[in-house]
Scaffold this motif. Structure first.
Motif, PDB file in Angstrom:
ATOM      1  N   GLY A 238      43.834  53.949 -20.397  1.00  0.00           N
ATOM      2  CA  GLY A 238      43.377  55.228 -21.009  1.00  0.00           C
ATOM      3  C   GLY A 238      42.344  55.245 -21.838  1.00  0.00           C
ATOM      4  O   GLY A 238      41.243  55.954 -21.537  1.00  0.00           O
ATOM      5  N   ALA A 239      42.235  54.126 -22.429  1.00  0.00           N
ATOM      6  CA  ALA A 239      41.220  53.827 -23.359  1.00  0.00           C
ATOM      7  C   ALA A 239      39.721  53.655 -22.514  1.00  0.00           C
ATOM      8  O   ALA A 239      38.801  53.769 -22.772  1.00  0.00           O
ATOM      9  N   ILE A 240      40.067  52.625 -21.401  1.00  0.00           N
ATOM     10  CA  ILE A 240      38.738  52.527 -20.368  1.00  0.00           C
ATOM     11  C   ILE A 240      38.213  53.707 -20.062  1.00  0.00           C
ATOM     12  O   ILE A 240      37.031  54.218 -20.000  1.00  0.00           O
ATOM     13  N   GLY A 241      39.058  54.791 -19.647  1.00  0.00           N
ATOM     14  CA  GLY A 241      38.730  55.842 -18.850  1.00  0.00           C
ATOM     15  C   GLY A 241      37.791  56.952 -20.129  1.00  0.00           C
ATOM     16  O   GLY A 241      36.907  57.000 -19.936  1.00  0.00           O
ATOM     17  N   LYS A 242      38.721  56.850 -21.189  1.00  0.00           N
ATOM     18  CA  LYS A 242      38.002  57.606 -22.237  1.00  0.00           C
ATOM     19  C   LYS A 242      36.766  57.154 -22.937  1.00  0.00           C
ATOM     20  O   LYS A 242      35.947  57.889 -23.146  1.00  0.00           O
ATOM     21  N   SER A 243      36.914  55.904 -23.161  1.00  0.00           N
ATOM     22  CA  SER A 243      35.870  55.323 -23.892  1.00  0.00           C
ATOM     23  C   SER A 243      34.716  54.654 -22.933  1.00  0.00           C
ATOM     24  O   SER A 243      33.944  53.929 -23.515  1.00  0.00           O
ATOM     25  N   ALA A 244      34.550  55.089 -21.909  1.00  0.00           N
ATOM     26  CA  ALA A 244      33.727  54.515 -20.858  1.00  0.00           C
ATOM     27  C   ALA A 244      33.616  53.268 -20.599  1.00  0.00           C
ATOM     28  O   ALA A 244      32.523  52.856 -20.979  1.00  0.00           O
ATOM     29  N   GLN A 245      35.006  52.260 -20.687  1.00  0.00           N
ATOM     30  CA  GLN A 245      34.735  50.961 -20.362  1.00  0.00           C
ATOM     31  C   GLN A 245      34.279  50.489 -19.165  1.00  0.00           C
ATOM     32  O   GLN A 245      34.132  51.421 -18.041  1.00  0.00           O
ATOM     33  N   PHE A 246      34.356  49.331 -18.703  1.00  0.00           N
ATOM     34  CA  PHE A 246      33.503  48.718 -17.297  1.00  0.00           C
ATOM     35  C   PHE A 246      33.966  49.306 -16.170  1.00  0.00           C
ATOM     36  O   PHE A 246      32.838  50.305 -15.750  1.00  0.00           O
ATOM     37  N   PRO A 247      34.984  49.599 -15.737  1.00  0.00           N
ATOM     38  CA  PRO A 247      34.851  50.077 -14.149  1.00  0.00           C
ATOM     39  C   PRO A 247      34.679  51.746 -14.420  1.00  0.00           C
ATOM     40  O   PRO A 247      34.189  52.280 -13.464  1.00  0.00           O
ATOM     41  N   LEU A 248      35.292  52.310 -15.497  1.00  0.00           N
ATOM     42  CA  LEU A 248      35.217  53.957 -15.469  1.00  0.00           C
ATOM     43  C   LEU A 248      34.098  54.217 -16.388  1.00  0.00           C
ATOM     44  O   LEU A 248      34.308  55.409 -17.105  1.00  0.00           O
ATOM     45  N   HIS A 249      32.887  53.462 -16.419  1.00  0.00           N
ATOM     46  CA  HIS A 249      32.086  54.223 -17.442  1.00  0.00           C
ATOM     47  C   HIS A 249      30.991  55.245 -16.860  1.00  0.00           C
ATOM     48  O   HIS A 249      30.153  55.546 -17.646  1.00  0.00           O
ATOM     49  N   VAL A 250      30.958  55.399 -15.483  1.00  0.00           N
ATOM     50  CA  VAL A 250      29.952  55.900 -14.803  1.00  0.00           C
ATOM     51  C   VAL A 250      29.793  57.482 -15.366  1.00  0.00           C
ATOM     52  O   VAL A 250      28.610  58.038 -15.287  1.00  0.00           O
ATOM     53  N   TRP A 251      30.951  57.779 -15.930  1.00  0.00           N
ATOM     54  CA  TRP A 251      30.777  59.402 -16.164  1.00  0.00           C
ATOM     55  C   TRP A 251      30.092  59.464 -17.290  1.00  0.00           C
ATOM     56  O   TRP A 251      29.463  60.773 -17.686  1.00  0.00           O
ATOM     57  N   LEU A 252      29.784  58.685 -18.292  1.00  0.00           N
ATOM     58  CA  LEU A 252      29.303  59.079 -19.837  1.00  0.00           C
ATOM     59  C   LEU A 252      27.589  59.268 -19.574  1.00  0.00           C
ATOM     60  O   LEU A 252      27.361  60.315 -19.971  1.00  0.00           O
ATOM     61  N   PRO A 253      26.815  58.456 -18.779  1.00  0.00           N
ATOM     62  CA  PRO A 253      25.586  58.833 -18.796  1.00  0.00           C
ATOM     63  C   PRO A 253      25.473  60.074 -18.105  1.00  0.00           C
ATOM     64  O   PRO A 253      24.315  61.015 -18.429  1.00  0.00           O
ATOM     65  N   ILE A 266      30.688  64.382 -28.959  1.00  0.00           N
ATOM     66  CA  ILE A 266      31.677  63.987 -28.207  1.00  0.00           C
ATOM     67  C   ILE A 266      31.312  62.458 -27.669  1.00  0.00           C
ATOM     68  O   ILE A 266      32.075  61.353 -27.788  1.00  0.00           O
ATOM     69  N   HIS A 267      30.082  62.440 -27.191  1.00  0.00           N
ATOM     70  CA  HIS A 267      29.872  61.090 -26.381  1.00  0.00           C
ATOM     71  C   HIS A 267      29.164  60.098 -27.061  1.00  0.00           C
ATOM     72  O   HIS A 267      28.505  59.088 -26.671  1.00  0.00           O
ATOM     73  N   ALA A 268      29.069  60.293 -28.623  1.00  0.00           N
ATOM     74  CA  ALA A 268      28.767  59.186 -29.477  1.00  0.00           C
ATOM     75  C   ALA A 268      29.694  58.729 -30.332  1.00  0.00           C
ATOM     76  O   ALA A 268      30.103  57.745 -30.764  1.00  0.00           O
ATOM     77  N   HIS A 349      29.441  53.126 -36.364  1.00  0.00           N
ATOM     78  CA  HIS A 349      28.790  53.617 -34.988  1.00  0.00           C
ATOM     79  C   HIS A 349      28.767  55.098 -34.880  1.00  0.00           C
ATOM     80  O   HIS A 349      27.992  55.714 -34.743  1.00  0.00           O
ATOM     81  N   ALA A 350      29.904  55.380 -35.458  1.00  0.00           N
ATOM     82  CA  ALA A 350      30.089  56.993 -35.201  1.00  0.00           C
ATOM     83  C   ALA A 350      28.937  57.621 -35.906  1.00  0.00           C
ATOM     84  O   ALA A 350      28.358  58.594 -35.562  1.00  0.00           O
ATOM     85  N   MET A 351      28.839  57.210 -37.244  1.00  0.00           N
ATOM     86  CA  MET A 351      27.723  57.872 -38.121  1.00  0.00           C
ATOM     87  C   MET A 351      26.225  57.733 -37.363  1.00  0.00           C
ATOM     88  O   MET A 351      25.654  58.672 -36.977  1.00  0.00           O
ATOM     89  N   PHE A 352      25.910  56.496 -37.007  1.00  0.00           N
ATOM     90  CA  PHE A 352      24.356  56.306 -36.711  1.00  0.00           C
ATOM     91  C   PHE A 352      24.158  56.677 -35.264  1.00  0.00           C
ATOM     92  O   PHE A 352      23.075  57.457 -34.822  1.00  0.00           O
ATOM     93  N   LYS A 353      25.304  56.824 -34.489  1.00  0.00           N
ATOM     94  CA  LYS A 353      25.032  57.046 -33.052  1.00  0.00           C
ATOM     95  C   LYS A 353      24.991  58.607 -33.183  1.00  0.00           C
ATOM     96  O   LYS A 353      23.916  59.287 -32.266  1.00  0.00           O
ATOM     97  N   ALA A 354      25.616  59.273 -33.822  1.00  0.00           N
ATOM     98  CA  ALA A 354      25.537  60.731 -33.873  1.00  0.00           C
ATOM     99  C   ALA A 354      24.031  61.212 -34.416  1.00  0.00           C
ATOM    100  O   ALA A 354      23.495  62.080 -33.867  1.00  0.00           O
ATOM    101  N   GLY A 355      23.774  60.388 -35.399  1.00  0.00           N
ATOM    102  CA  GLY A 355      22.413  60.526 -35.985  1.00  0.00           C
ATOM    103  C   GLY A 355      21.362  60.607 -34.923  1.00  0.00           C
ATOM    104  O   GLY A 355      20.373  61.368 -34.461  1.00  0.00           O
ATOM    105  N   LEU A 356      21.564  59.169 -34.360  1.00  0.00           N
ATOM    106  CA  LEU A 356      20.613  59.174 -32.885  1.00  0.00           C
ATOM    107  C   LEU A 356      20.575  60.321 -32.053  1.00  0.00           C
ATOM    108  O   LEU A 356      19.185  60.604 -31.767  1.00  0.00           O
TER     109      LEU A 356
END
Lengths: 753, 110, 167, 213, 348
Positions: A238-253, A266-268, A349-356
């Protein structure tokens, strides 16, 4: 502030965004300014409440967890399963309190930012409604105390990310990206679902605490450690799908198609962090191999996405891949056992990635205006090659962007340094304890890469001169609503918020609040004990700091030389490593691979089934049809002409049908039945054969006319006769019927007196 | 004769039942003989009232609970609904056939 | 007890007399108004049977509602303007026979069966609250269904009786 | 305005207007009644009110102006010429009366109270009084006879007139024969109509008032 | 009251007959007073004086009227349905007079203490409708039939708001018996239902607007039940001559008249008992006792008679559709809201 009020407050925090959503989804057209003030107000209120809950939790109830459960559905005891009850509820512990604050901070500031960014959007009100539903579902995941509600909100988060990515659904790419995100998430969710079901099947409950207690007391899924690891890994899916880990990371970009504040929210920061939160929540049940698996997946994801990020030219694509790699980092952190560090990295990460992302949003916003102003519509406002020299034009955005970049690359005095350093220390300790040296190596390599591509981004976008001066001279600093969030996030990226000592996070309140939960897994399969890990961590701490600083510094140096001082020309390097560069540029050809493997595969399979269906099944059916037709036609003609050949022909068909009847009878015989039944079935077959023979032999005409028609006519005659009898009685007047009824009643009375 | 007078003096369950019986048969007679649709309807009302009397008589004298009365209330409610519908139909018939005479209403189509 | 007997015979007299007027009178309006007195008599009988709530409901619904309906029905479906409206009756003789037989059997049965009359007077002093409780506890379903039936009747009656606008 | 607003506005209007009306009538409850109790209290008519006619027969010179002016011909007058030797007295306005008025009737039932007869009267003997209560049970009582000449007076006046006419005629005949002799033909003028004989009633202005109560 | 009589005469029929006759003792003098009041008020509103000659200031005029009516010839239209024609006025009077059985004139006296008082009054008042239709039909002329149909429709459709308004009062007091309702409101003007009844202060304030609206609607619906202006469409002189009592003269007309006035008082009595505390004196315990109770009851009753007459001589008549509109579209919805709100407030 008693525990009840904390629970009530957290429920209120949970439901506020839902309230915003419902109000906006129905009334956004009618509200002034389409209700953006309403949604933002609600979110800031939720933020205030979550801060209150956080403060009270931290101050007076530091190490307690409050739970409030209620039985939603009680199925009674289901046969074959025992008493089945669906107990739902919420839980407030330190993890939840912190996550509440994080989600609300990011969400509130993103709302504020969107007011500026989405100004004049065609579906302005609906956008804010979707933000509301997303925040609600995210809070739902955070606050729940059982797998069932977590899964429900998991799906809701997936849905709202689909809605938000596909916000500009007119664009084909946006709608495709939304569909892709949803489907890929669903793949992950199936894994998670099976994991949850395994747990439910064994423990008959969804609540974490009860599961962990029963696990502690020894009973584990289906009695085998293998199944326990399997459950752990499946939940991690579930985490792989949602947090875009290795096999299922294609959707995030691809999800970058959505508006930038959405990506920021959402995505940061939040949704992708949900996966990490799930692992943190399910940490006690993870066996050693499960954690190993998690660690490796995290490492691989971090490595792949970091390499891809180097080659990207779209500002949001770079940030997207950096998010994937940072997520890989967190997962790796949890995998290696650095529980607090992993979670800490999630928060920072949540803080500075959202900022980014918001920074990139304000850049894109400004570029959009400038290009619009200049009437030039075809250059892509998101491509960093069209930017440059924005430092003077957008000072606030530049300085905040710089702070975030420092944080993400792990430079001291930033929160990023604290969390990244802890994780790297964890990986080192893990490496030394379990011998998997590859994990720390990847860790440090990725840290270097991160520093490199982040500074590449900053230099290309902000430093240097812009090639076509005319195009960007109309760039203005973004309005107040957009710069405030940037500044807030910048502030939150400083170390001061998390621990007094800029170099060691251990002394901060964070590490005191969050402790690695005791593993409930039987010792045979349990991962490295907490004490041994802590002690190993202590040793590798200083080494990790030195290594990470050198690696980060190296990355920054390379970035400056290639892009700022232009000593090494990036293009030359790219040409030299042509195959590698194109490989990275095309995102390791994952999309193409999936396209070929899954989509192509299913299409092929479909074609195969179609062929089978047409050829075989239809064939049989038509065959039988034509066969019987031939038989009857044959007999009819021959019967009338009375030719010998027909009799012979009939004989043959008779024998064949006889034989077929016998075989059918025998075939239907169940195995190992006694002789009697076998003979019985044989006789049955014979009878069937005889009947078919007789039917065809006599021919359709004779038998049918005399017997069958006879019966039908007889019944018709009978009905007619009876009708005659009753006609006289039926006068059509209601009164006579009533009279008969009364007569009946009287007879009835007399009879039963 | 003497005990008959005594019986008369103490009106008990039987008296009410006899009254309802007579009322019932009067109602049935009305339905059977009258030609006007509304008269038939009145007959029905009489029958229903007779039934109600029985209900309450039994609930008063035998079961001594109030169930009979609750059922009687439902009978009254349904009688009201039925009367409304019946009269609506009679009105409609009158508009189409210009007569409410039960015998003459023997075509299905107007 | 004398009063009770008096009341009983008074009300039963009213009921039966007006019922026979309803059945036998030629003028339909007369029988309609006689029906009024029948309902009154029946309401009186209810009171004698300790069913005061029933009596008043009877008055309210039968006299207030159904009587008015029937009267309007009678007046709207009669062409003649003259007050004396004739309605004939058919096959009275066979019907007379049947009804007499029916009455005979009914009264016979009522007379002959020995009912187990419970000695105690009715347990409740005020029937209305008791009925109310029963309606909403163990008779709730029929109560709801009755409300639906009434609604349907309401709409149905309005629809049927609507005077179609001639096309 | 939206449906709902109209709905409530109507209700508010209904109550408001009702209240205004009610307040008005409530106030009127206490305002003194404007009506008067007729039989006890009479309404003061303006002086030139036109109600019942009154003729001061003494002043009437029988000029017949009023009966000619009356649109409904409800005044009938007969006169008898006075012979020169009679002294019929002078009216209050100083005109010499030459005609006897044996008959002066006004049918008040027909009178339309227009007052046209009052103006032409040279001696203003016919006036409209403010008496309006003169209803009678018998319609014939509504014919007022103002002439005061008794039948005998009328007879005398007639004979006197006839006598004077005969003398005049004789004189005229004589004159005529003389004139005839002298002048061929002299037109002879005829004498006025002879009066009808009726019975006089002397209506006084206030008499009938008392009779009816 | 009945117990008192029983103590004198023992349990015989006379007791009930007398008990039944007692309200008559009140109604007849009241009717005379009401006729006089109506006559005088009508006059004074129009700034004129009514009869001044019969007795001092026309006081005896009602008696004169009655006598005139009594000795007038009792014409019955030839084609009328004799029996029904005669029965109709009495049926209407029965319908109204029966209502008085449940009205508590004072703490000591009430016709018969039926514990379904309110429900009984609503039921019995529906008898009047039948009487009106009978009168309309029996006199066999088009106008009176029209009048009867219209007033029957009007009364039937105004029974709904009346019943709903009564439900509100019953809901607050909790009992259907009018005597209990009156006792509930005893103890001063602040306990009257129209000012929210003797409930705790908060509930009282919350309830007050709703009970006030119900009070007004009950009063207006009452006027409509009695067929008086502004709802007196049945007797609209211009269209239907005298409505259903066109053909009546003499004694029957007197009965109609009496029935109308009795009904007027019945309506105001109900409004007074339910919302203004019946025989409860406005000053709490001062001036309160059986006799004083009777005084207060009659005073309030007469005040409402005064208001009805006052309304009659000021407001114009309502058209048929307006009549129906007010009943169904205005009164009933408001009452539903009131019932819901009061129910809610009482429960909270």
């Amino acid at each position: 502030m008693s525990p009840e009020t904390i629970i009530q407050l957290s429920v209120v925090i949970l439901l506020l965004p839902l309230l915003g959503f419902t109000l906006l989804i129905f009334f956004n057209k009618r509200l002034p300014r389409q209700g953006d003030w309403l949604e933002t107000g609600i979110l800031f209120l939720a933020l205030a409440l979550s801060l209150v809950v956080f403060a009270v939790k931290m101050v007076s109830y530091r190490h307690e967890t409050f739970q409030a459960t209620f039985t939603w559905v009680n199925f009674g005891n289901v046969p074959g399963f025992g008493p089945m009850k669906l107990e739902l509820g919420i839980m407030v512990d330190n993890l939840v309190a912190i996550m509440l604050v994080v989600v609300n901070v990011v969400s509130a500031l993103v709302h504020l930012f969107s007011i500026g960014y989405m100004h004049g959007d065609v579906r302005y009100g609906r956008y804010f409604a979707y933000l509301g539903i997303f925040t609600f579902s995210m809070l739902g995941i955070v606050i729940t105390n059982n797998f069932w509600m977590m899964y429900v909100f998991w799906e809701l988060v997936g849905l709202s990310s689909y809605l938000l990515i596909g916000h500009w659904f007119e664009k084909k790419s946006a709608s495709d990206a939304a569909k892709k995100a949803f489907v890929v998430n669903r793949v992950g969710d199936i894994g998670m679902f099976t994991g949850i079901m395994i747990l439910f099947a064994t423990f008959h409950t969804f609540t974490f605490s009860t599961i962990f207690e029963s696990m502690q007391s020894g009973n584990i899924p289906l009695g085998s450690e293998a199944w326990l690891t399997a459950a752990g890994i499946l939940i991690f899916c579930g985490a792989i799908g949602k947090s875009a880990q290795f096999p299922l990371h294609v959707w995030l970009p691809d999800a970058m198609e959505g508006p930038t504040p959405v990506s920021a929210l959402i995505h940061a920061a939040t949704m992708v962090a949900a996966g990490v939160y799930l692992i943190a929540r399910a940490f006690p049940m993870m066996t050693a191999d499960a954690l190993m698996f998690i660690a490796y997946i995290g490492a691989i994801t971090a490595f792949i996405s970091a390499t891809i990020a180097i080659a990207q030219n779209d500002i949001k694509k770079v940030l997207a891949y950096s998010t994937v790699s940072q997520l890989g980092y967190m997962v790796m952190g949890l995998g290696v056992g650095a529980y607090t560090a992993g979670f800490f990295h999630l928060v920072t990460h949540a803080m500075f990635k959202a900022g980014l992302f918001l920074g990139s949003g304000s850049v894109i916003h400004a570029m959009h205006h400038a290009l619009h102003h200049a009437g030039d519509h075809h250059t892509d406002p998101q491509d960093i090659r069209n930017m440059g020299g924005l430092r003077s034009k957008m000072p606030i955005t530049f300085w905040t962007f710089l702070i975030y970049t420092l944080a993400i690359s792990g430079i001291p005095f930033t929160s990023g340094f604290l969390s990244k350093d802890e994780i790297l220390a964890g990986t080192l300790a893990f490496g030394s304890l379990t011998g998997h040296k590859i994990i720390p190596i990847i860790g440090f390599f990725v840290a270097g890469l991160t520093a490199f591509y982040m500074f590449r981004l900053v230099i290309v976008v902000f430093f240097g001169e812009h090639n076509d001066h005319h195009r960007i001279e109309a760039v203005r600093e973004s309005p107040k609503t957009m710069t405030i969030p940037l500044m807030v996030f910048a502030a939150l990226s400083f170390f001061a918020f998390y621990s007094p000592n800029p170099f060691g996070a251990a002394s901060g309140w964070f590490f005191d609040a969050i402790h690695r939960p005791e593993s409930v897994v039987p010792l045979a399969v349990a991962a490295v004990g907490i004490e041994t890990f802590e002690e190993a961590l202590h040793h590798s701490h200083s080494l990790a700091m030195i290594l990470s600083l050198t690696v980060a510094g190296l990355g920054i140096l390379i970035a400056f030389t290639t892009y700022y001082w232009k000593k090494i020309s990036a293009d030359a390097v790219a040409d030299k490593l042509k195959p590698l560069h194109t490989f990275f540029l095309n995102k390791w050809y994952f999309d193409e691979f999936y396209e070929w493997m899954f989509v192509g595969g299913t299409k092929g399979l479909a074609r195969a089934y179609a062929w089978f269906d047409n050829r075989i099944i239809d064939g049989i059916v038509n065959g039988v049809g034509s066969w019987t037709k031939a038989i009857t036609l044959g007999t009819r003609q021959n019967w009338e002409e009375g030719s010998i050949a027909s009799i012979f022909y009939l004989g043959i068909t008779g024998v064949i049908s006889l034989y077929v009847g016998w075989i059918a009878g025998a075939a239907m015989m169940p195995f190992g039945a006694s002789l009697g039944t076998m003979v019985g079935y044989g006789m049955l077959g014979l009878a069937v054969a005889g009947l078919t023979f007789f039917l065809f032999y006599v021919g359709v005409g004779g038998f049918d006319n005399s017997i069958v028609d006879g019966l039908v006519n007889a019944t018709a005659y009978l009905a007619g006769f009876l009708g005659l009898l009753t006609r006289r009685v039926q006068t059509g007047k209601v009164q006579t019927y009533l009279a008969f009824v009364i007569l009946g009643v009287m007879v009835f009375f007399l009879w039963f007196r | 004769m003497q005990d008959f007078i005594h019986w008369l003096q103490a009106p008990g369950l039987n008296h009410f039942l006899i009254i309802s019986g007579i009322l019932f048969s009067l109602g049935v007679f009305a339905i059977l003989t009258r030609r006007n649709a509304i008269m038939v309807l009145m007959g029905i009302e009489l029958v229903l009232n007779a039934a109600n009397i029985n209900f309450i008589a039994f609930s008063r004298y035998i079961t001594n609970t109030l169930d009979g009365q609750v059922i009687a209330i439902f009978v009254i409610i349904l009688a009201a609904a039925e009367a409304a519908i019946a009269l609506a139909i009679v009105l409609n018939i009158f508009q189409n056939f210009n007569t409410v005479n039960v015998d003459e209403l023997n075509q299905l189509r107007d | 007890m004398v009063l009770y007997n008096l009341a009983f015979y008074f009300f039963s007299l009213i009921t039966l007399a007006s019922a026979s007027v309803v059945v036998f009178s030629k003028n339909i309006v007369h029988s309609a108004f006689a029906l009024l007195f029948t309902f009154f008599g029946v309401a009186g009988l209810y009171v004698l049977m300790m069913a005061d709530f029933l009596a008043i409901t009877q008055i309210l619904i039968y006299i207030g509602g159904i009587m008015v309906l029937i009267l309007f029905g009678v007046m709207l479906t009669n062409r003649t303007i003259d007050v004396q409206i004739r309605t004939g009756s058919i096959q009275t003789f066979p019907a007379m026979l049947i009804v007499a037989a029916l009455a005979g059997t009914l009264v016979g049965i009522f007379w002959s069966t020995d009912w187990k009359i419970s000695p105690t007077a009715i347990g409740f002093e005020k029937t209305a609250p008791e009925i109310g409780k029963m309606l909403l506890t163990n008779y709730l379903l029929p109560f709801e269904i009755a409300s639906i039936v009434l609604l349907v009747a309401l709409i149905g009656a309005a629809m049927i009786a609507r005077r179609e606008k001639k096309a | 305005m939206s449906e709902v607003k109209i709905y409530f506005n109507n209700i508010w209007l209904a109550f408001y207007t009702a209240a205004v009306g009610m307040r008005r009538t409530f106030l009127h409850l206490f305002t003194p009644a404007v009506t008067i109790q007729y039989p006890d209290v009479k309404l003061k008519l303006p002086e030139r009110a036109r109600n019942r006619l009154y003729v001061n027969i003494d002043d009437c010179i029988g000029c017949d102006q009023c009966s000619m002016a009356c649109p409904v011909d409800c005044i009938t007058i007969q006169t008898i010429k006075g012979t020169p030797d009679q002294d019929l007295g002078t009216t209050s306005t100083g005109q010499k009366k030459r005609l006897h008025v044996p008959l002066f009737d006004i049918d008040i039932a027909k009178c339309c109270y227009c007052g046209l007869c009052v103006y032409p009267c040279p001696t203003e003997c016919i006036v409209m009084t403010d008496v309006y209560e003169f209803s009678e049970y018998d319609r014939s009582n509504l014919i007022y006879r103002y002439s005061i000449m008794t039948p005998q007076d009328i007879e005398q006046a007639k004979e006197k007139l006839k006598k004077s006419e005969e003398e005049a005629a004789a004189k005229k005949a004589a004159a005529a024969t003389a004139a005839a002799a002298a002048k061929l033909a002299a037109p002879a003028t005829s004498a006025p109509a002879a009066p009808a004989k009726t019975e006089p009633i002397n209506p006084s202005p206030d008499a009938p008032g008392q009779a009816k109560s | 009251m009945i117990e008192l009589l029983k103590s004198f005469l023992g349990d015989s029929l006379f007791v009930y007959l007398i008990a039944a006759a007692l309200p008559m003792l009140f109604i007849l003098p009241y009717a005379l007073v009401a006729v006089l009041l109506e006559m005088k008020m009508a006059a004074h509103i129009q700034d004129r004086l009514a009869y001044m000659y019969t007795g001092w200031h026309g006081v005896l005029q009602p008696v004169a009227d009655i006598l005139k009516l009594l000795q007038k010839e009792n014409t019955v239209p030839h084609v009328a349905d004799k029996f029904l024609f005669a029965l109709a006025p009495y049926l209407i009077f029965i319908g109204t007079y029966a209502g008085f059985a449940a009205i508590p004139f004072s703490s000591a006296y009430i016709g018969s203490n039926i514990d379904l008082g309110v429900f009984y009054i609503v039921a019995v008042s529906s008898l009047v409708v039948i009487g009106i239709i009978m009168a309309g039909w029996a006199s066999n002329n088009k106008w009176s039939l029209f009048g009867a149909m219209r007033s029957a429709a009007q009364i039937v459709s105004y029974e709904v708001p009346t019943a709903l308004a009564l439900v509100v009062a019953v809901m607050i007091t909790g009992s259907l018996n009018l005597q209990d309702i009156a006792k509930f409101q005893a103890g001063g003007i602040q306990n009257w239902l129209v000012f929210g009844g003797p409930l705790p202060l908060l509930q009282k304030i919350l309830i007050m607007p709703f009970t006030f609206i119900t009070f007004i609607i009950l009063f207006l619906a009452g006027i409509a039940e009695v067929n008086r202006t502004p709802f007196d469409l049945a007797e609209a002189e211009s269209e239907l001559v005298q409505g259903y009592n066109t053909e009546y003269s003499g004694m029957k007309f007197a009965i109609f008249y009496l029935a109308e006035y009795a009904n007027m008082f019945l309506v105001s009595a109900i409004v007074v008992t339910l919302f203004l505390g019946g025989w409860a004196s406005p000053f709490g315990n001062a001036l309160s006792g059986p006799l004083w109770g009777f005084f207060w009851f009659v005073a309030k009753g007469m005040f409402f008679i005064f208001v009805q007459i006052w309304i009659r001589w000021t407001l114009p008549r309502l058209r048929v559709d307006q009549l129906m509109y007010t009943s169904w579209k205005v009164m009933t919805p408001f009452l539903f809201v009131c019932i819901f709100a009061i129910g809610l407030i009482l429960v909270l």
